[in-house]
Design a protein around this motif. Structure first.
Motif, PDB file in Angstrom:
ATOM      1  N   ASP A  95       0.851  -1.180   0.000  1.00  0.00           N
ATOM      2  CA  ASP A  95       0.000   0.000   0.000  1.00  0.00           C
ATOM      3  C   ASP A  95       0.891   1.236   0.000  1.00  0.00           C
ATOM      4  O   ASP A  95       1.610   1.488   0.972  1.00  0.00           O
ATOM      5  N   ARG A  96       0.866   1.987  -1.093  1.00  0.00           N
ATOM      6  CA  ARG A  96       1.708   3.182  -1.210  1.00  0.00           C
ATOM      7  C   ARG A  96       1.508   4.148  -0.042  1.00  0.00           C
ATOM      8  O   ARG A  96       2.426   4.852   0.342  1.00  0.00           O
ATOM      9  N   ASP A  97       0.311   4.195   0.480  1.00  0.00           N
ATOM     10  CA  ASP A  97       0.022   5.140   1.568  1.00  0.00           C
ATOM     11  C   ASP A  97       0.725   4.781   2.871  1.00  0.00           C
ATOM     12  O   ASP A  97       0.831   5.621   3.764  1.00  0.00           O
ATOM     13  N   THR A  98       1.180   3.545   3.001  1.00  0.00           N
ATOM     14  CA  THR A  98       1.835   3.137   4.249  1.00  0.00           C
ATOM     15  C   THR A  98       3.322   2.855   4.058  1.00  0.00           C
ATOM     16  O   THR A  98       3.983   2.396   4.982  1.00  0.00           O
ATOM     17  N   VAL A  99       3.850   3.123   2.866  1.00  0.00           N
ATOM     18  CA  VAL A  99       5.268   2.891   2.600  1.00  0.00           C
ATOM     19  C   VAL A  99       5.976   4.236   2.455  1.00  0.00           C
ATOM     20  O   VAL A  99       5.550   5.094   1.676  1.00  0.00           O
ATOM     21  N   THR A 100       7.053   4.410   3.217  1.00  0.00           N
ATOM     22  CA  THR A 100       7.852   5.628   3.150  1.00  0.00           C
ATOM     23  C   THR A 100       9.105   5.340   2.344  1.00  0.00           C
ATOM     24  O   THR A 100       9.820   4.386   2.625  1.00  0.00           O
ATOM     25  N   VAL A 101       9.365   6.169   1.342  1.00  0.00           N
ATOM     26  CA  VAL A 101      10.538   6.011   0.485  1.00  0.00           C
ATOM     27  C   VAL A 101      11.598   7.018   0.905  1.00  0.00           C
ATOM     28  O   VAL A 101      11.310   8.202   1.074  1.00  0.00           O
ATOM     29  N   ASP A 102      12.818   6.542   1.083  1.00  0.00           N
ATOM     30  CA  ASP A 102      13.955   7.413   1.371  1.00  0.00           C
ATOM     31  C   ASP A 102      14.487   7.913   0.025  1.00  0.00           C
ATOM     32  O   ASP A 102      15.359   7.307  -0.576  1.00  0.00           O
ATOM     33  N   ARG A 103      13.931   9.019  -0.450  1.00  0.00           N
ATOM     34  CA  ARG A 103      14.258   9.508  -1.791  1.00  0.00           C
ATOM     35  C   ARG A 103      15.735   9.885  -1.941  1.00  0.00           C
ATOM     36  O   ARG A 103      16.308   9.695  -3.010  1.00  0.00           O
ATOM     37  N   ASP A 104      16.341  10.379  -0.880  1.00  0.00           N
ATOM     38  CA  ASP A 104      17.777  10.724  -0.955  1.00  0.00           C
ATOM     39  C   ASP A 104      18.615   9.461  -1.161  1.00  0.00           C
ATOM     40  O   ASP A 104      19.539   9.453  -1.960  1.00  0.00           O
ATOM     41  N   LEU A 105      18.285   8.408  -0.433  1.00  0.00           N
ATOM     42  CA  LEU A 105      19.035   7.154  -0.593  1.00  0.00           C
ATOM     43  C   LEU A 105      18.775   6.543  -1.965  1.00  0.00           C
ATOM     44  O   LEU A 105      19.695   6.060  -2.611  1.00  0.00           O
ATOM     45  N   VAL A 106      17.520   6.583  -2.407  1.00  0.00           N
ATOM     46  CA  VAL A 106      17.197   6.055  -3.737  1.00  0.00           C
ATOM     47  C   VAL A 106      18.024   6.789  -4.799  1.00  0.00           C
ATOM     48  O   VAL A 106      18.570   6.179  -5.703  1.00  0.00           O
ATOM     49  N   ALA A 107      18.139   8.106  -4.673  1.00  0.00           N
ATOM     50  CA  ALA A 107      18.881   8.917  -5.646  1.00  0.00           C
ATOM     51  C   ALA A 107      20.356   8.522  -5.714  1.00  0.00           C
ATOM     52  O   ALA A 107      20.979   8.601  -6.771  1.00  0.00           O
ATOM     53  N   THR A 108      20.913   8.044  -4.604  1.00  0.00           N
ATOM     54  CA  THR A 108      22.323   7.647  -4.611  1.00  0.00           C
ATOM     55  C   THR A 108      22.559   6.368  -5.395  1.00  0.00           C
ATOM     56  O   THR A 108      23.655   6.117  -5.850  1.00  0.00           O
ATOM     57  N   TYR A 109      21.511   5.559  -5.525  1.00  0.00           N
ATOM     58  CA  TYR A 109      21.636   4.314  -6.261  1.00  0.00           C
ATOM     59  C   TYR A 109      21.300   4.481  -7.733  1.00  0.00           C
ATOM     60  O   TYR A 109      21.783   3.759  -8.569  1.00  0.00           O
ATOM     61  N   PHE A 110      20.385   5.385  -8.021  1.00  0.00           N
ATOM     62  CA  PHE A 110      19.908   5.514  -9.381  1.00  0.00           C
ATOM     63  C   PHE A 110      20.392   6.819  -9.951  1.00  0.00           C
ATOM     64  O   PHE A 110      19.859   7.631 -10.440  1.00  0.00           O
TER      65      PHE A 110
END
Length: 183
Positions: free
Chosen positions: A168-183
């Motif tokens: 459920d997207r509403d209950t999942v928190t994405v660490d966008r800064d960490l994601v950006a370091t990988y992609f």
């Protein structure tokens, strides 16, 4: 829930596509979100996304990168270490080997032991080294390996059998800064 197989976990979370998906989706029960995050971080696989902290008898969810390319670290995580007595993990690996275009894998761990390893390319194969307590369930379902929605059907079968909640997207928190370091 099943859209992550085709589009990738991060793509599902972000509603877009990065590169080839090299993320791992882990459901956990009988251990805490903090313990899972700390354990994965100790393996240099900090969570890219995570669900809410749950009661010990409920399934939680965490997403991490499969590798740590910044350290030239392409070893897998030994999830048995993250699955103490009384805990249970279900690990979905959408792209275990992108270079060779292998199909997804799913693993079930309980009390620090591997209970099942499901190879989506040949799920009925128990293997020399891996147990597969899910094999009878998969065989009984009679899924058609050649069908276009086979991966989704198999994921749904595993999820239903083990009682995994839908993502459920509403209950999942994405660490966008960490994601950006990988992609």
């Amino acid at each position: 829930m099943t859209s992550w197989i085709r589009c990738g976990v991060i793509a599902w979370l972000e509603e877009g596509r990065y590169r080839e998906d090299e993320t791992v989706l882990v459901y956990f029960k009988g251990t805490s979100l903090a313990t899972m995050a700390e354990g994965l971080s100790a393996h240099r696989r900090p969570p890219l996304a995570q669900g809410l902290d749950t009661a010990p008898d409920e399934w939680g969810v965490i997403v991490h990168h499969m590798f740590d390319p910044s350290r030239d670290d392409y070893d897998g995580v030994d999830y048995r270490e993250l699955c103490p007595q009384g805990a249970e993990l279900v690990v979905f690996v959408p792209n275990p080997c992108i270079a060779k275009a292998h199909g997804p894998h799913a693993y079930h761990y309980k009390d620090g032991r591997t209970s099942s390893c499901v190879n989506y390319e040949t799920p009925e194969y128990v293997g020399e080294y891996w147990p597969n307590k899910l094999a009878p369930v998969i065989t009984a379902a009679g899924l058609d390996h050649q069908h276009a929605t086979y991966e989704e059907q198999l994921t749904q079968l595993i999820s239903d059998h083990l009682g995994l909640p839908a993502l459920d997207r509403d209950t999942v928190t994405v660490d966008r800064d960490l994601v950006a370091t990988y992609f």
